[in-house]
Design a protein around this motif. Structure first.
Motif, mmCIF file in Angstrom:
data_model
loop_
_atom_site.group_PDB
_atom_site.id
_atom_site.type_symbol
_atom_site.label_atom_id
_atom_site.label_comp_id
_atom_site.label_asym_id
_atom_site.label_seq_id
_atom_site.Cartn_x
_atom_site.Cartn_y
_atom_site.Cartn_z
ATOM 1 N N ILE A 299 -1.180 0.765 -3.423
ATOM 2 C CA ILE A 299 0.171 0.584 -2.909
ATOM 3 C C ILE A 299 0.495 1.644 -1.860
ATOM 4 N N HIS A 300 0.172 2.887 -2.145
ATOM 5 C CA HIS A 300 0.459 3.977 -1.212
ATOM 6 C C HIS A 300 -0.279 3.784 0.107
ATOM 7 N N LEU B 20 -1.233 0.883 1.428
ATOM 8 C CA LEU B 20 -0.647 -0.260 2.123
ATOM 9 C C LEU B 20 0.716 0.081 2.714
ATOM 10 N N LEU B 21 1.477 0.926 2.031
ATOM 11 C CA LEU B 21 2.797 1.298 2.525
ATOM 12 C C LEU B 21 2.725 2.054 3.852
ATOM 13 N N GLU B 22 1.577 2.654 4.154
ATOM 14 C CA GLU B 22 1.412 3.350 5.427
ATOM 15 C C GLU B 22 1.482 2.391 6.612
ATOM 16 N N LYS B 23 1.258 1.107 6.354
ATOM 17 C CA LYS B 23 1.283 0.091 7.412
ATOM 18 C C LYS B 23 2.561 -0.746 7.385
ATOM 19 N N VAL B 24 3.528 -0.323 6.586
ATOM 20 C CA VAL B 24 4.792 -1.061 6.443
ATOM 21 C C VAL B 24 5.882 -0.385 7.265
ATOM 22 N N GLY B 25 6.690 -1.209 7.940
ATOM 23 C CA GLY B 25 7.820 -0.673 8.702
ATOM 24 C C GLY B 25 8.183 -1.589 9.848
ATOM 25 N N GLY B 26 9.457 -1.916 9.966
ATOM 26 C CA GLY B 26 9.898 -2.818 11.020
ATOM 27 C C GLY B 26 9.566 -2.337 12.413
ATOM 28 N N HIS C 179 9.007 -8.775 -11.170
ATOM 29 C CA HIS C 179 9.384 -9.944 -10.367
ATOM 30 C C HIS C 179 8.866 -9.797 -8.946
ATOM 31 N N HIS C 180 9.077 -10.832 -8.127
ATOM 32 C CA HIS C 180 8.424 -10.947 -6.821
ATOM 33 C C HIS C 180 9.187 -10.320 -5.653
ATOM 34 N N ILE C 181 10.377 -9.770 -5.883
ATOM 35 C CA ILE C 181 11.153 -9.215 -4.767
ATOM 36 C C ILE C 181 10.780 -7.740 -4.614
ATOM 37 N N ILE C 182 9.911 -7.478 -3.655
ATOM 38 C CA ILE C 182 9.348 -6.140 -3.477
ATOM 39 C C ILE C 182 10.271 -5.258 -2.637
ATOM 40 N N ASP C 183 10.492 -4.044 -3.106
ATOM 41 C CA ASP C 183 11.219 -3.043 -2.334
ATOM 42 C C ASP C 183 10.237 -2.455 -1.321
ATOM 43 N N PRO C 184 10.446 -2.688 -0.017
ATOM 44 C CA PRO C 184 9.486 -2.236 1.001
ATOM 45 C C PRO C 184 9.298 -0.732 1.060
ATOM 46 N N LYS C 185 10.227 0.024 0.502
ATOM 47 C CA LYS C 185 10.134 1.482 0.585
ATOM 48 C C LYS C 185 9.241 2.077 -0.497
ATOM 49 N N ILE C 186 9.064 1.373 -1.603
ATOM 50 C CA ILE C 186 8.272 1.908 -2.707
ATOM 51 C C ILE C 186 7.085 1.024 -3.082
ATOM 52 N N THR D 185 6.960 -6.755 7.149
ATOM 53 C CA THR D 185 5.649 -6.108 7.169
ATOM 54 C C THR D 185 5.164 -5.719 5.776
ATOM 55 N N VAL D 186 5.895 -6.098 4.754
ATOM 56 C CA VAL D 186 5.486 -5.789 3.378
ATOM 57 C C VAL D 186 4.491 -6.825 2.842
ATOM 58 N N HIS D 187 4.043 -7.704 3.707
ATOM 59 C CA HIS D 187 3.182 -8.821 3.305
ATOM 60 C C HIS D 187 1.926 -8.366 2.552
ATOM 61 N N SER D 188 1.252 -7.339 3.041
ATOM 62 C CA SER D 188 0.022 -6.879 2.383
ATOM 63 C C SER D 188 0.305 -6.345 0.985
ATOM 64 N N VAL D 189 1.442 -5.686 0.832
ATOM 65 C CA VAL D 189 1.828 -5.179 -0.486
ATOM 66 C C VAL D 189 2.087 -6.349 -1.432
ATOM 67 N N TYR D 190 2.796 -7.340 -0.935
ATOM 68 C CA TYR D 190 3.087 -8.531 -1.733
ATOM 69 C C TYR D 190 1.785 -9.205 -2.173
#
Length: 331
Positions: free
Chosen positions: A132-133, A135-141, A248-255, A109-114
């Motif tokens: 970022i903040h 978009l993170l509201e919509k992130v979470g398995g 780099h492109h590997i996004i930490d979904p928590k931040i 679900t981190v797609h929008s952040v990416y």
């Protein structure tokens, strides 16, 4: 997500195999990368053509930027259940499993952040913190729901992508297809996501070289494997520099920012191609210490960790005698 790559062998760069008169290789472009399927034995050509067809089919289902694809329909109908293919459900189930096991270090679900970072649009830039903040509201398995009869729903505003798992899943499905067609020896290279089916024609294991993140075209260690996936995630694969800082492109979904730890590369060896693909991302985000603990607590795979100070840590099931850097075995 990770590995939206248009160059062959981005994650694994060296493939050593013998040659046999009865072989066929198919080269094609799918899932934003160059792919190669090589099969050995009678019927190799037909098997490779069938493999190529299967990959294009799976790619059409997983394209997050096509509203007619399974993922496109899920994203454009957030808040509603959508009927999708069984293969899409299988990938989402695997992704949710990895998300749960990794405590959210892997999350589709981190797609929008990416997207906000621009890695999929070739105009990468650092987004504003406020964006970022939000978009993170919509992130979470927990925002992805699998219903009955192959239906999937994401909560309102959530967007998903299978880019971090689709190639690994496809490689395993191709190996199954080749087996059904009587092929007992094959190499499936989906843009650096490697799956080796059976052994070489001479009965020996395949030798796969893990890319040296510090030397373009170099090999950090050579692995002897069969009937397994070999998938690498690395900060060197796709990145950009802004104001003197490399992202780099590997996004930490928590931040919502690229994972920042001691790692430059993680390679996972596992029979489950989809699991290997997603887990390589999860372990990279975790970092060395947490990744090591994850291995000890869960098992079911082998791994190679390469750190920024040019050291290598490998799990006990891997023969790393060819390692280029200082080596420590993880017990």
């Amino acid at each position: 997500m990770k590995k939206i790559i248009c160059l062959l062998m981005a994650a694994v760069v060296s493939l050593f195999c013998g040659c046999t008169p009865k072989s066929h290789t198919s080269h094609f472009f799918a899932m934003d990368t160059v792919m190669t399927v090589t099969a050995y034995g009678d019927g190799a050509k037909d098997a490779c053509q069938a493999a190529e067809k299967l990959i294009f089919h799976l790619a059409s289902l997983a394209d997050a930027y096509d509203e007619k694809s399974d993922i496109g329909k899920i994203n454009s109908n957030s808040g509603k259940y959508v009927t999708v293919s069984n293969s899409t459900v299988e990938q989402i189930e695997k992704a949710k499993e990895i998300c749960e096991k990794s405590l959210g270090d892997y999350d589709i679900t981190v797609h929008s952040v990416y997207d906000a970072w621009g890695f999929t649009k070739e105009n990468a830039k650092v987004p504003e913190d406020e964006i970022i903040h939000q978009l993170l509201e919509k992130v979470g398995g927990e925002r992805v729901h699998i219903g009955e009869n192959n239906t999937v729903m994401v909560d309102s505003g959530t967007q998903i992508s299978l880019a971090s798992i689709a190639k690994g899943y496809a490689s395993q499905k191709v190996a199954q297809l080749l087996s059904e067609k009587g092929i007992s020896s094959a190499v499936i290279d989906l843009g650096g996501n490697i799956y080796v089916h059976g052994k070489k024609a001479d009965g020996e294991k395949w030798r796969i070289g893990v890319q040296d993140p510090f030397e373009n075209g170099g090999v950090a260690v050579t692995l002897s494997v069969c009937d397994t996936a070999v998938v690498t995630s690395g900060s060197y694969q796709r990145n950009f520099t802004e104001n003197g800082v490399m992202y780099h492109h590997i996004i930490d979904p928590k931040i919502g920012y690229p994972a920042d730890n001691e790692l430059v590369s993680v390679t996972v060896v596992c029979e489950d191609g989809a699991y290997a693909d997603g887990l390589s991302t999860a372990l990279f985000v975790m970092g060395l210490d947490c990744g090591t603990e994850f291995y000890k607590e869960n098992g079911g795979f082998e791994a190679v960790f390469i750190t920024k100070d040019e050291k290598m840590y490998v799990t006990k099931g891997i023969d790393a005698s060819s390692a280029k850097y200082d080596l420590t075995y993880i017990e």
